[in-house]
Design an enzyme around this catalytic site. Structure first.
Site, PDB file in Angstrom:
ATOM      1  N   ASN A  77       0.831  -1.202   0.000  1.00 39.62           N
ATOM      2  CA  ASN A  77       0.000   0.000   0.000  1.00 39.62           C
ATOM      3  C   ASN A  77       0.865   1.252   0.000  1.00 39.62           C
ATOM      4  O   ASN A  77       1.946   1.286   0.585  1.00 39.62           O
ATOM      5  CB  ASN A  77      -0.969  -0.015   1.196  1.00 39.62           C
ATOM      6  N   ASN A 136       3.454   5.376  15.883  1.00 44.30           N
ATOM      7  CA  ASN A 136       3.730   4.783  14.578  1.00 44.30           C
ATOM      8  C   ASN A 136       5.137   5.165  14.123  1.00 44.30           C
ATOM      9  O   ASN A 136       5.347   6.188  13.485  1.00 44.30           O
ATOM     10  CB  ASN A 136       2.683   5.243  13.558  1.00 44.30           C
ATOM     11  N   CYS A 139       5.875   3.205   9.475  1.00 49.06           N
ATOM     12  CA  CYS A 139       5.434   3.418   8.097  1.00 49.06           C
ATOM     13  C   CYS A 139       6.626   3.765   7.210  1.00 49.06           C
ATOM     14  O   CYS A 139       7.329   4.744   7.458  1.00 49.06           O
ATOM     15  CB  CYS A 139       4.400   4.539   8.058  1.00 49.06           C
ATOM     16  N   ASN A 204       5.454  -3.467  11.558  1.00 48.93           N
ATOM     17  CA  ASN A 204       4.789  -2.608  10.591  1.00 48.93           C
ATOM     18  C   ASN A 204       5.140  -3.140   9.207  1.00 48.93           C
ATOM     19  O   ASN A 204       5.787  -4.175   9.076  1.00 48.93           O
ATOM     20  CB  ASN A 204       5.245  -1.152  10.778  1.00 48.93           C
ATOM     21  N   CYS A 346       0.685 -42.325  -1.591  1.00 49.58           N
ATOM     22  CA  CYS A 346       1.370 -41.702  -2.728  1.00 49.58           C
ATOM     23  C   CYS A 346       0.493 -41.720  -3.979  1.00 49.58           C
ATOM     24  O   CYS A 346      -0.102 -42.751  -4.340  1.00 49.58           O
ATOM     25  CB  CYS A 346       2.679 -42.442  -3.002  1.00 49.58           C
ATOM     26  N   CYS A 349       2.869 -38.590  -8.296  1.00 50.10           N
ATOM     27  CA  CYS A 349       3.029 -37.366  -9.083  1.00 50.10           C
ATOM     28  C   CYS A 349       4.489 -37.094  -9.429  1.00 50.10           C
ATOM     29  O   CYS A 349       4.789 -36.408 -10.412  1.00 50.10           O
ATOM     30  CB  CYS A 349       2.438 -36.174  -8.351  1.00 50.10           C
ATOM     31  N   CYS A 352       8.312 -35.133  -5.481  1.00 50.36           N
ATOM     32  CA  CYS A 352       9.407 -35.370  -4.536  1.00 50.36           C
ATOM     33  C   CYS A 352      10.661 -35.794  -5.290  1.00 50.36           C
ATOM     34  O   CYS A 352      11.774 -35.335  -4.987  1.00 50.36           O
ATOM     35  CB  CYS A 352       9.011 -36.411  -3.497  1.00 50.36           C
ATOM     36  N   CYS A 385      11.297 -32.889   0.278  1.00 49.55           N
ATOM     37  CA  CYS A 385      10.280 -33.779  -0.284  1.00 49.55           C
ATOM     38  C   CYS A 385       8.961 -33.646   0.460  1.00 49.55           C
ATOM     39  O   CYS A 385       7.878 -33.674  -0.153  1.00 49.55           O
ATOM     40  CB  CYS A 385      10.766 -35.219  -0.272  1.00 49.55           C
TER      41      CYS A 385
END
Length: 432
Positions: A77, A136, A139, A204, A346, A349, A352, A385
Site C-alpha cells: 500500500n 507509529n 510506516c 509494521n 502416494c 506425481c 518429490c 520432499c
C-alpha cells in the site's frame, strides 16, 4: 470453555484480537461494525497534527501478490495516515469509546519529531477516553520522507527520546510500533524500553515494490505512469514478523517487555503462533481487508477450541515456545532423520523425485510403475520432499534412535552435540 479475556498492559478487551491501525479503522462507521462483529480492540488509523489534512493519492493505492488460486498473499500500500481532519477523528473516537466501554480503543499517532508537536497532540487526545496510544514508528513510505514513521523507527535514539516525551505528557499506556526495515529489531525495542514504553507492537509494513507493469514499465500501483515503493503486508510477511517477535521475546535486554504481534495473521492458528512466541495479543489488518470483519469469529472459536482441547489458559499459551527458539550453533548436530514415503498415500506425481533429483541429493529413486522410494544412503533429511508433496502426511521424517547407524555417513547416531563443541569447528575445544 476457555476464557479469552485479555489484559494487555492494563488495557482490557473481551478477546486478544485487535484490528491494526489501517484503512479498516479509519472512521467511526468502520470501528462500530468491527466491534459488532466481535473484535476485542481497535487501533484507530494513525492521526497526525492538527492543521491541513494529509493528502493521499486519488488513484490506486494497493499492489498485490496473488497465489495460483488468486488468493491474496500480500498487499503493498502507498496510502498515508488518515486524511480526515483531526477534530473529526477525535470526536468519533470519543463517541465510539463511550458506546463500547468494554472494548480496547488505542490511538495511533505520528507527528513531527519535536517535543512541542508530541505534547500538543497528546493534549488533544486526553479527553477522548481512549485506552492508550501507539506510536507509529514503522510506516516506510510517504511519511518517512518527511522525517516521521520509519525515519524515526530506524534511529534508536529518536525512539527513546519520543517515547520519553509521550510518557511525560500522557497518562495513557504507550505502545511503540516498530519497523521491520532495520538490521536488528532488538535495538529499537531496547530503545523503546529505555524510554519507558509499556509495550511494543510489530511488525509494521515491509518496504517493497510488489510488481512492475510491463506495458507501462512502472511499479504497481501506478499513478499517472509512475509508481513508488510502499508498505508490504499480508500472509507473506508472517515469517518475518514471527522471527522479529521471537527475537525481542528471548532477548535478555527486553525480557518481559509486552509485545503486540502483527504481520500476516489470517487465522486463529497464526494468532496462536504469535502468542506462543511471546505476543500478549495480536493485531490484524490484511485479513480483514480481504475477507471482512467477521473473520474474527473464526479466530475466536478456533483459539477457544484449541485451548479447550489442551486444557490451557490463554496465559499458558503466551511465550510457551520462546524457550525452544535458539541460535543455530546450539542445534543438535547428532539429531538424524530420514524421509519415509507412505506408498498407499502416494499419488505418483513425482514431485518429490524431481525436487530431490535437481537439488543435488538424488535420494529418491523412481522404480518401475512410478514407485518412489527413499535411498537412505543419500538422504540428508533436508525435508524438501515433505514440503513439495501435495498429499499431507504422505512423506514423513523418521528419527533415528541413538546408536542406530546412519547409512549415509556410516556413523552411529550419538547423543546431543552442537557446533560449539564440534571437531570441525576451529573455535571448539574438541578441535584443539
Amino acid at each position: 470453555m476457555a476464557d479469552l479475556r485479555s489484559d494487555f498492559v492494563g488495557i482490557k478487551s473481551p478477546n486478544p484480537f485487535w484490528l491494526a491501525s489501517a484503512p479498516p479503522t479509519d472512521k467511526e462507521y468502520n470501528v462500530r461494525r468491527a466491534f459488532q462483529a466481535g473484535w476485542g480492540g481497535v487501533v484507530w488509523k494513525t492521526l497526525g497534527s492538527e492543521g491541513p489534512p494529509v493528502v493521499n493519492v486519488n488513484g490506486p493505492r494497493y499492489g498485490v501478490v496473488h497465489g495460483p488460486d488468486r488468493r491474496v498473499l500480500g498487499l503493498n500500500n502507498i496510502e498515508l495516515i488518515t486524511d480526515r481532519p483531526l477534530e473529526v477523528n477525535l470526536r468519533e473516537i470519543k463517541q465510539v469509546k463511550r458506546d463500547y466501554p468494554d472494548r480496547a480503543l488505542i490511538i495511533s499517532l505520528m507527528v513531527p519529531c519535536d517535543e512541542d508537536s508530541w505534547r500538543d497532540i497528546l493534549k488533544r487526545i486526553e479527553d477522548t477516553g481512549a485506552d492508550g496510544v501507539e506510536l507509529n514508528f514503522g510506516c516506510p513510505h510517504g511519511m518517512a520522507e518527511r522525517g516521521m514513521g520509519s525515519a524515526v523507527g530506524q534511529v534508536p535514539e529518536y525512539i527513546e527520546m519520543v517515547t520519553r516525551w509521550v510518557k511525560q505528557y500522557s497518562r495513557m499506556p504507550c505502545i511503540v510500533k516498530l519497523t521491520p526495515n532495520i538490521t536488528d529489531v532488538r535495538k529499537p525495542a531496547e530503545a523503546a524500553m529505555r524510554g519507558g514504553a509499556d509495550a511494543v507492537s510489530l511488525i509494521n509494513t515491509v518496504n517493497s515494490i510488489t510488481s512492475v507493469d510491463l506495458d507501462l514499465f512502472a511499479p504497481q500501483p501506478t499513478i499517472d505512469g509512475k509508481g513508488s515503493h510502499g508498505g508490504y503486508c499480508g500472509p507473506a510477511v508472517k515469517p518475518i514478523a514471527l522471527n522479529m517477535v521471537a527475537e525481542i521475546a528471548r532477548n535478555p535486554e527486553t525480557y518481559g517487555l509486552p509485545i503486540s504481534g502483527i504481520g500476516g495473521i489470517t487465522s486463529w492458528r497464526d494468532a496462536a503462533e504469535f502468542m506462543a512466541l511471546g505476543a500478549g495479543n495480536v493485531q490484524v489488518c490484511t485479513a480483514a481487508m480481504t475477507y471482512g470483519f467477521k473473520i474474527v469469529q473464526e479466530m475466536i472459536s478456533g483459539l477457544r477450541e484449541y485451548l479447550d482441547e489442551r486444557d490451557m489458559k490463554l496465559t499458558d499459551l503466551i511465550g510457551r515456545a520462546v524457550p525452544n527458539v535458539t541460535d543455530w550453533n546450539q542445534l543438535n548436530l547428532n539429531y538424524v532423520t530420514k524421509a519415509v514415503i507412505d506408498q498407499e498415500a502416494c499419488i505418483k506425481c513425482g514431485r518429490c523425485y524431481a525436487a530431490c533429483e535437481d537439488t543435488s541429493h538424488q535420494a529418491i529413486a523412481m522404480k518401475p510403475g512410478r514407485v518412489f522410494e527413499v535411498i537412505e544412503e543419500e538422504c540428508v533429511a533436508c525435508n524438501l520432499c515433505v514440503d513439495v508433496c501435495p498429499v499431507e502426511d504422505c512423506i514423513s521424517m523418521r528419527e533415528l534412535e541413538i546408536g542406530e547407524l546412519d547409512k549415509r555417513t556410516g556413523i552411529k547416531r550419538g547423543s546431543y552435540a552442537n557446533w560449539t563443541s564440534h571437531p570441525n569447528n576451529p573455535m571448539s575445544t574438541a578441535a584443539e
